[in-house]
Design a protein around this motif. Structure first.
Motif, PDB file in Angstrom:
ATOM      1  N   UNK A 118      54.482  74.919  10.713  1.00 21.28           N
ATOM      2  CA  UNK A 118      55.681  75.261   9.975  1.00 21.28           C
ATOM      3  C   UNK A 118      55.069  76.391   8.842  1.00 21.28           C
ATOM      4  N   UNK A 119      54.015  75.931   8.434  1.00 25.68           N
ATOM      5  CA  UNK A 119      53.313  76.624   7.442  1.00 25.68           C
ATOM      6  C   UNK A 119      52.720  78.029   7.551  1.00 25.68           C
ATOM      7  N   UNK A 120      51.943  78.010   8.649  1.00 27.41           N
ATOM      8  CA  UNK A 120      51.104  79.296   8.970  1.00 27.41           C
ATOM      9  C   UNK A 120      51.384  79.826  10.515  1.00 27.41           C
ATOM     10  N   UNK A 121      52.425  79.504  11.191  1.00 27.94           N
ATOM     11  CA  UNK A 121      52.446  79.810  12.350  1.00 27.94           C
ATOM     12  C   UNK A 121      54.029  80.207  12.667  1.00 27.94           C
ATOM     13  N   UNK A 122      54.789  80.572  11.632  1.00 32.05           N
ATOM     14  CA  UNK A 122      55.996  81.091  11.687  1.00 32.05           C
ATOM     15  C   UNK A 122      56.123  82.189  10.865  1.00 32.05           C
ATOM     16  N   UNK A 123      55.120  83.222  11.147  1.00 34.51           N
ATOM     17  CA  UNK A 123      55.515  84.316  10.328  1.00 34.51           C
ATOM     18  C   UNK A 123      56.218  85.200  11.093  1.00 34.51           C
ATOM     19  N   UNK A 124      56.731  86.296  10.274  1.00 34.21           N
ATOM     20  CA  UNK A 124      57.626  87.177  10.801  1.00 34.21           C
ATOM     21  C   UNK A 124      56.845  88.516  11.284  1.00 34.21           C
ATOM     22  N   UNK A 159      60.698  91.025   2.662  1.00 35.53           N
ATOM     23  CA  UNK A 159      61.010  90.782   1.259  1.00 35.53           C
ATOM     24  C   UNK A 159      59.905  90.420   0.325  1.00 35.53           C
ATOM     25  N   UNK A 160      60.301  90.350  -1.160  1.00 29.73           N
ATOM     26  CA  UNK A 160      59.117  90.074  -1.990  1.00 29.73           C
ATOM     27  C   UNK A 160      58.501  88.967  -1.877  1.00 29.73           C
ATOM     28  N   UNK A 161      59.048  87.882  -1.246  1.00 30.25           N
ATOM     29  CA  UNK A 161      58.342  86.466  -0.941  1.00 30.25           C
ATOM     30  C   UNK A 161      57.384  86.679   0.184  1.00 30.25           C
ATOM     31  N   UNK A 162      57.274  87.677   0.804  1.00 29.70           N
ATOM     32  CA  UNK A 162      56.507  87.914   2.045  1.00 29.70           C
ATOM     33  C   UNK A 162      55.022  88.510   1.329  1.00 29.70           C
ATOM     34  N   UNK A 163      54.995  89.006   0.075  1.00 34.35           N
ATOM     35  CA  UNK A 163      53.970  89.243  -0.120  1.00 34.35           C
ATOM     36  C   UNK A 163      52.754  88.180  -0.761  1.00 34.35           C
ATOM     37  N   UNK A 164      53.362  86.968  -0.766  1.00 31.13           N
ATOM     38  CA  UNK A 164      52.624  85.588  -0.815  1.00 31.13           C
ATOM     39  C   UNK A 164      51.245  85.686   0.078  1.00 31.13           C
ATOM     40  N   UNK A 165      50.085  85.394  -0.498  1.00 29.95           N
ATOM     41  CA  UNK A 165      48.869  85.435   0.035  1.00 29.95           C
ATOM     42  C   UNK A 165      48.197  86.760   0.396  1.00 29.95           C
TER      43      UNK A 165
END
Lengths: 342, 342
Positions: free
Chosen positions: B205-211, B249-255
């Motif tokens: 859920x956290x690391x394998x559902x990237x767009x 989106x802006x939240x995709x810069x996470x990490x």
């Protein structure tokens, strides 16, 4: 204080008893702890962990590998000699670790040790090629088996051995997130921390010492990603010459394939490396139902249900790519049909 | 079978006793579990974990946040209402979780709950603003505190609560690798797995559902990386318009900024996002000695010693970049001089 895996008080009751029974036969022996070609974290972690435990028990111990210890794992090897097959002392008996089959450490090592003394491994395809075989396919890592054997038998684990065994668990579970990560995995991690393993130091060594070239390689790999099988397969390619171009080496491909798998909806991530006269491919799945070891086996490869690999000579990238996609497409269709029936 | 933190049999003996003593005062109450603005994994994990435990104890429970639950954490929220401040039932008493200060959930929430009933948190700067305060800065996550309180008091932890508490530990430890990761962290992870937490499902859920767009954004960020300050600073840029271009989106810069820091020899990683009329920057360090919160403060920003950020209007990227590099260069020189003296 108790950190116990089960009411029996043992992490691996069956294997641990057999291991204890085997130890006297090693009395006074020089031991070569043999790892596989292109060693990874679980391989080097297993070698260092076991070597240090055996050293503490009074043995002369060397480690033996066909390929050098990768740069990012060298922090573990202080005080342990890593040798080539022909440098191993003639009197040494061999313990193979993390080697799914007898030839995984290379043909030279196989010839040097035609019948290894012991074989400790967690790979599904390991059928036991040694005198004493310690196989547990439910373990997340060979380091998990070794830690279980060591704790269950109260063997001496110094801080570096703990760090090494911890490192193998971290790398082979993808930082505690592959499906093999169990309650035992965490209990062993806790027990290894109590013995001196330092999670943050391991994290720094493994994940915060990248070379600029490795990030260039990642960038190129990301740029190459293509979707196949209706978005269920994501495939990336490293063309011939890219290592020279980015100032990297074959070992820097470690982890790249995980990016291909990480996309939402993708079931199988693939990395194809072009080699002189052939290809190398890595397959990573989200669901063991897709049995990537079987797919790899069709191309003379092997591995686990969710992580498999292969090397193929005399094939062009285009032809291999088409054959692989066809094989994956068949497998995915078959598995999805079977799932729909249940 | 025993999974115990210490010979006392408790993970957090002091807090757990006080927590048990507080529970009767909640008898029959409707409870709002309040998280902070722009919630992360530890925030949502804490809210869901505590809410489900309190539900199982017979309470009516809602969660309250100023901002929506991020897409990748929505798998945890089934069956738990997440409300805005003005939607919370008037009779509810509030338990704040993972909120370093009273205003972290937003001014509206602070006004709605001028004196929260309880405050459960692991942040250093939390000085206790509630009637009952459960603070442990040695805990790797607020979820670690909550899991300790629940296990020590034998409170009901269902599989979803276990999954939620596990998720908070995973995210706030950077997958078990920040320096706060302790033996207790792993023992609690093991205990949560025994209660139904599934590490591989959480990892998926956290690391394998990237767009696919997020990977494009990463690729563009990697291509922009440049070294400064003799290789001690690595700086990447996301130009204006890149979100539209990559479908992110802006939240995709996470990490992303973590990649800049991950290079060997780099002490500080920087991400600069161009915004309409200004810039946003994130700073990440390997060593708290560089006090990135102080650097960020020079540009009206703030944060922690190793993780800080800022927003600046009316400045061009070029001018900001030059000023930031000058500030980092001064700081690095000063810190290295001080280190050399000691």
């Amino acid at each position: 204080m108790s950190v116990q895996a089960a009411s029996s008080g043992a992490f691996s009751p069956k294997l641990s008893g057999t291991f204890a029974a085997m130890l006297p036969a090693l009395q006074g022996q020089t031991i070569a702890v043999v790892g596989h070609a292109r060693p990874d974290g679980d391989c080097i972690g297993s070698q260092v962990g076991l070597a240090r435990i055996l050293q503490a028990l009074g043995h002369t111990v060397v480690c033996a590998n066909a390929d050098p210890v990768p740069r990012l794992l060298q922090f573990l090897t202080v005080g342990i000699p890593f040798l080539k097959a022909d440098e191993v002392p003639p009197e040494a008996v061999a313990i193979f670790v993390d080697c799914a089959d007898h030839a995984r450490p290379g043909e030279k090592m196989k010839a040097r040790f035609p019948r290894p003394f012991a074989n400790i491994d967690h790979h599904l395809s390991n059928h036991g090629y040694a005198e004493h075989n310690f196989l547990d396919t439910s373990a997340s890592a060979t380091c998990e088996i070794l830690a279980s054997l060591a704790f269950d038998n109260s063997l001496p684990i110094d801080p570096v051995a703990a760090q090494a065994l911890y490192t193998g668990i971290v790398t082979d579970t993808g930082q505690f997130r592959f499906s093999s990560t169990s309650r035992n995995t965490f209990l062993l991690a806790a027990a290894l921390v109590a013995k001196g393993a330092q999670p943050s130091a391991v994290g720094l060594e493994l994940y915060e010492r990248e070379s600029p070239g490795k990030l260039k390689l990642l960038q190129r790999f990301l740029a190459s990603l293509q979707m196949e099988c209706g978005g269920r397969v994501c495939l990336g390619l490293l063309p011939l010459g890219i290592f020279a171009e980015t100032g990297t080496q074959a070992e820097d491909t470690e982890g790249l394939v995980d990016y291909a798998r990480s996309i939402d909806g993708v079931e199988v991530g693939v990395l194809i490396e072009e080699r002189e006269g052939g290809i190398k491919a890595s397959l990573r799945g989200k669901d063991p139902a897709y049995r990537l070891d079987q797919i790899a086996a069709r191309f003379n490869g092997g591995g686990h249900a969710c992580a498999a690999g292969l090397n193929l000579k005399g094939v062009t990238t285009e032809i291999f790519r088409a054959r692989l996609i066809a094989a994956l497409s068949d497998q995915i269709t078959a598995v999805n049909l079977a799932k729909a029936k249940n």
